[in-house]
Design an enzyme around this catalytic site. Structure first.
Site, PDB file in Angstrom:
ATOM      1  N   ASN A  48      31.266  33.014  -4.002  1.00 29.84           N
ATOM      2  CA  ASN A  48      30.337  32.215  -3.230  1.00 29.84           C
ATOM      3  C   ASN A  48      30.162  30.875  -3.934  1.00 29.84           C
ATOM      4  O   ASN A  48      29.643  30.819  -5.053  1.00 29.84           O
ATOM      5  CB  ASN A  48      28.994  32.926  -3.096  1.00 29.84           C
ATOM      6  CG  ASN A  48      29.116  34.165  -2.231  1.00 29.84           C
ATOM      7  OD1 ASN A  48      29.644  34.102  -1.127  1.00 29.84           O
ATOM      8  ND2 ASN A  48      28.658  35.291  -2.731  1.00 29.84           N
ATOM      9  N   ARG A  94      28.249  28.333  -4.133  1.00 35.54           N
ATOM     10  CA  ARG A  94      26.909  27.774  -3.891  1.00 35.54           C
ATOM     11  C   ARG A  94      25.919  28.502  -4.784  1.00 35.54           C
ATOM     12  O   ARG A  94      26.270  29.463  -5.471  1.00 35.54           O
ATOM     13  CB  ARG A  94      26.501  27.998  -2.433  1.00 35.54           C
ATOM     14  CG  ARG A  94      26.625  29.474  -2.002  1.00 35.54           C
ATOM     15  CD  ARG A  94      26.116  29.727  -0.611  1.00 35.54           C
ATOM     16  NE  ARG A  94      26.487  31.024  -0.094  1.00 35.54           N
ATOM     17  CZ  ARG A  94      25.892  32.171  -0.372  1.00 35.54           C
ATOM     18  NH1 ARG A  94      24.881  32.190  -1.229  1.00 35.54           N
ATOM     19  NH2 ARG A  94      26.293  33.303   0.161  1.00 35.54           N
TER      20      ARG A  94
END
Length: 445
Positions: free
Chosen positions: A288, A290
């Site tokens: 991911n 982020r």
């Protein structure tokens, strides 16, 4: 350093970014939909700009309106939070084209890691194990052949997916023949991309993830790992750091996460997700690109502010932490307080909050945008807030979390608080016997 940033998100993560930015002397602009006009981030930001009606695709996913808001207000950078535009490489590239800094990894890194198929390829290049599976499947015939080679049950996954969405367990050939086109359509609806990959489905495993920070110049460190095994419908409910894995296995997974992130010269905050089976074998799932919802537990055990680090890296100040500078202390647990009814298959429960009181006291943190009188809109995620605790040991953290949950009161919508109190008392949970099927196999719902 930036003087003004725009936050392209809503709810608790928008408020989280506002708080750190204010401590850094940075002005903030938030965008909002008409459904969020009275939300706490809108009330607390220095400036706010309405970018559309309640529907996400007309507001929080409306790239022209978000970019216009940034340019109109003189923002120098955009923090995307999580969800919405956070892992959209086209948006990051458009920020760059308009002279705006995207507070996150480069579009090139996001494209390389953004699809599950691409992530599998990079993992293989980085000598990180992956679950037996495939690249993108062209049609149902290719899927049937792959499933025969892998062995049932298998898992169909949207290559562009995330957040537990776009996944379908297939146990027989007939199910696959019927379900492949449906899986493609769900992937197209959720993520705008019908591409499907297949992996061997493991019935019982732990979900463990590695938090990394990189400077985009090959310097990457980890900030420990988290166990996120307590889930419903492949979406997380409770997270904790560190995990209860044996130290040798824990270190092996941490090393694998750093190795993969270095392979792409990763910049900013990122999370590498692994599954660990009952025999101690671990496999990379996805990265991911982020900040995560559950970043708070890693902040609690490290004493670091991840949003501050994100902003400093994006501003060109680099990552001055070395691995030996990262000192992890104690144990932290987070419960996601959702407006859902656990007794009715976690049915969303949007509506007005008549009264809210979150716990306080030593070692308790609350990240929430909720307040008395706030109306939870039905258009978005059901997250009301996050209750996080920290203590010297896991046993003490569990006791503290139970106390904090019992102190927290939300009148109006049904919430997940009563379920979490039961989990804190559960003997399997107390001894760390947690798998992703915990709610089905270890709890009487």
């Amino acid at each position: 350093m930036f003087k003004k940033i725009l936050i392209a998100n809503r709810g608790e993560i928008a408020l989280r970014v506002i708080r750190t930015a204010r401590e850094m002397g940075i002005q903030t602009v938030v965008v909002y939909s008409t459904a969020d006009e009275k939300s706490l981030p809108v009330l607390l930001a220095d400036e706010s700009v309405c970018v559309g009606p309640p529907a996400s695709n007309a507001s929080y996913l409306n790239i022209p309106n978000i970019l216009s808001a940034a340019l109109m207000t003189g923002a120098e950078a955009i923090h995307p939070g999580y969800g919405f535009m956070a892992e959209n490489p086209d948006f990051a590239e458009m920020c760059r084209e308009h002279g705006l800094v995207f507070i996150g990894p480069t579009p090139e890194s996001m494209r390389a890691l953004g699809s599950k198929a691409g992530g599998r390829d990079i993992a293989a290049q980085s000598r990180v194990p992956v679950v037996p599976g495939t690249g993108v499947l062209d049609d149902v015939d290719a899927a049937l052949l792959a499933a025969k080679q892998i062995g049932y049950p298998v898992l169909l996954k949207a290559s562009a997916g995330g957040g537990g969405r776009g996944q379908k367990v297939i146990r027989t050939q007939d199910e696959l023949a019927r379900g492949f086109a449906q899986a493609q359509e769900e992937a197209r609806l959720y993520f705008g991309d019908p591409a499907i990959i297949m992996e061997k489905f493991l019935e019982e495993f732990r979900h463990v993830e590695v938090q990394v920070m990189g400077d985009g110049q090959g310097h990457v460190i980890h900030i420990g790992e988290r166990d996120c095994s307590i889930q419903r419908r492949n979406q997380k409910l409770i997270e904790e750091a560190p995990s209860t894995l044996p130290e040798s296995l824990r270190q092996e997974i941490l090393d694998a996460g750093v190795r993969l992130a270095k392979h792409v010269n990763y910049a900013g905050a990122g999370t590498l997700e692994f599954i660990v089976d009952r025999d101690g074998n671990y496999y990379f799932m996805e990265m991911n690109t982020r900040i995560q919802v559950e970043h708070c537990v890693s902040e609690m055990i490290s004493g670091l502010d991840f949003v501050r680090l994100q902003i400093q890296i994006a501003a060109g100040e680099g990552l001055h932490l070395r691995q030996e500078d990262v000192k992890l202390h104690g144990h932290s647990i987070e419960c996601r307080i959702n407006a859902e009814d656990p007794d009715k298959d976690f049915r969303p429960a949007a509506g007005k909050i008549d009264d809210v009181h979150f716990a306080g006291g030593p070692g308790v943190r609350v990240d929430s945008h909720a307040y008395t009188g706030y109306v939870i809109p039905p258009h978005y995620d059901s997250l009301i807030g996050k209750l996080i605790v920290h203590h010297d040991s896991r046993e003490q953290a569990i006791s503290r979390m139970k106390r904090a949950l019992e102190e927290s009161v939300i009148h109006g919508p049904k919430t997940t608080i009563p379920l979490y109190i039961k989990i804190m008392d559960n003997p399997f949970y107390k001894r760390g016997a947690v798998m992703t099927n915990f709610l089905k196999t270890r709890m009487e719902m």
